[in-house]
Enzyme design. Structure first.
Site, mmCIF file in Angstrom:
data_model
loop_
_atom_site.group_PDB
_atom_site.id
_atom_site.type_symbol
_atom_site.label_atom_id
_atom_site.label_comp_id
_atom_site.label_asym_id
_atom_site.label_seq_id
_atom_site.Cartn_x
_atom_site.Cartn_y
_atom_site.Cartn_z
ATOM 1 N N LYS A 52 59.788 -28.986 15.585
ATOM 2 C CA LYS A 52 59.135 -29.126 16.955
ATOM 3 C C LYS A 52 58.218 -30.475 16.615
ATOM 4 O O LYS A 52 58.338 -31.320 17.594
ATOM 5 C CB LYS A 52 58.564 -27.999 17.357
ATOM 6 N N GLN A 96 55.038 -19.667 18.821
ATOM 7 C CA GLN A 96 56.154 -19.302 18.007
ATOM 8 C C GLN A 96 56.641 -17.745 17.855
ATOM 9 O O GLN A 96 55.614 -16.980 17.350
ATOM 10 C CB GLN A 96 56.312 -20.001 16.591
ATOM 11 N N ASP A 119 58.679 -23.012 27.037
ATOM 12 C CA ASP A 119 59.623 -22.245 26.462
ATOM 13 C C ASP A 119 60.544 -21.261 27.759
ATOM 14 O O ASP A 119 61.408 -20.931 27.632
ATOM 15 C CB ASP A 119 59.132 -20.807 25.545
#
Ligand code: NDP
Length: 284
Positions: A52, A96, A119
């Site tokens: 990322k 994460q 997200d």
């Protein structure tokens, strides 16, 4: 022979488009920032976070990494999320998952400001996806939609079968296909006659997590086959849910693993971060 959908190439196109827009924003004095929070030492999570970060650099975003120890408390993590929520340099926040034991994913996600939840896991953003009025794309399903679009396949009126009903892949995937007027069936571990249901699919999306479980007898001749699964085969090699060798000749289009859906998920995350920056700067 099936045509292989090149996820790397499609994702490179998406990222190139994002890089151009990011450079335009920079000219107006607007920088795009993504905070990536990783807690603990999970090796797979570390790889995802590194990828990322590299993707951010490639499109011209500023990436801010916060690596916290395995023993981080909920209070400490919430404190960091709070700080990032109110930091104007940070347009998107990604925590994460999975978090180490003792930390509740839901509590943390629910505390990210929906405008920075790139997200699209916050219940506000999930709800928006449900009603079809959303600016943040659910990353993996949105990547799948880009891959289907790259084949020129129309979704409207097609039999679409999604295997898997998780909150991050299966359910939003079904929703996006439904928004495009597909006739959508969602399968899961209790589905009866899975093979028969799948073999009706013009578009089959598998998000199960079982190596090579989808064999040629699940596939309709000429189907578009999208493999979200990321598994290890008997030799420890990365593979999907779809037995590529037997399914490829029957499919009109098919994604490989690796090099199919995987690269798209990160591209869509970059897309959401850019959208967040534009929204927060009053540009959309
Ligand atoms: P989950 O484990 O949360 O969900 C798996 C789903 O598959 C469940 O709905 C489960 O049913 C269903 N399932 C399990 N066994 C069967 C079976 N024998 N027949 C039919 N359905 C079955 O996984 P995720 O959705 O998080 O991920 C799925 C896969 O996609 C994994 O391999 C993951 O690594 C990969 N993935 C890849 C990404 C990428 O970027 N390429 C991103 C995210 C995930 P039930 O609900 O009844 O238990």
């Amino acid at each position: 022979m099936g045509k292989i959908i090149d996820g790397k190439a499609v994702s490179a196109d998406v990222k190139a488009r994002i890089a151009i827009e990011t450079a335009e924003l920079k000219k107006q004095g607007i920088e795009v920032g993504l905070a990536v929070v990783i807690v603990g030492n999970d090796p797979a999570s570390k790889v995802y976070v590194r990828n990322k970060k590299l993707a951010c650099e490639a499109v011209g975003f500023n990436s801010y990494e916060y690596a916290l120890g395995e023993d981080t408390t909920e209070e400490q993590l919430l404190e960091l999320v709070d700080k990032l929520n109110s930091d104007p340099k940070i347009n998107g926040i990604l925590v994460q998952l999975p978090l180490p034991k003792g930390l509740d994913d839901k509590v943390i996600i629910n505390n990210i400001r929906p405008e920075k939840d790139v997200d699209a896991f916050h219940p506000v953003n999930v709800g928006k996806i449900m009603i079809g009025d959303y600016s943040f794309l659910p990353c993996t399903p949105a990547g799948v939609m880009e891959l289907i679009a790259s084949t020129g396949t129309e979704i409207e009126g097609k039999e679409c079968v999604v295997i898997g009903r998780s909150n991050i892949v299966g359910k939003p995937m079904a929703m996006l296909l439904l928004h495009k007027s597909g006739t959508v069936t969602v399968c899961h571990s209790r589905t009866k006659n899975l093979k028969e249901v799948c073999s009706r699919a013009d578009i089959l999306v598998s998000a199960v997590g079982r190596a090579k479980m989808i064999t040629a007898d699940y596939i309709k001749e000429g189907a578009v086959v999208i493999d979200v699964g990321m598994n290890r085969d008997e030799n420890g090699k990365l593979c999907g849910d779809v037995d590529f060798a037997s399914c490829e000749p029957k499919a009109s289009y098919i994604t490989p693993v690796p090099g199919g859906v995987g690269p798209m998920t990160i591209a869509m995350l970059m897309q959401n971060t850019l959208t967040a920056a534009k929204q927060q700067n009053g540009l959309i």
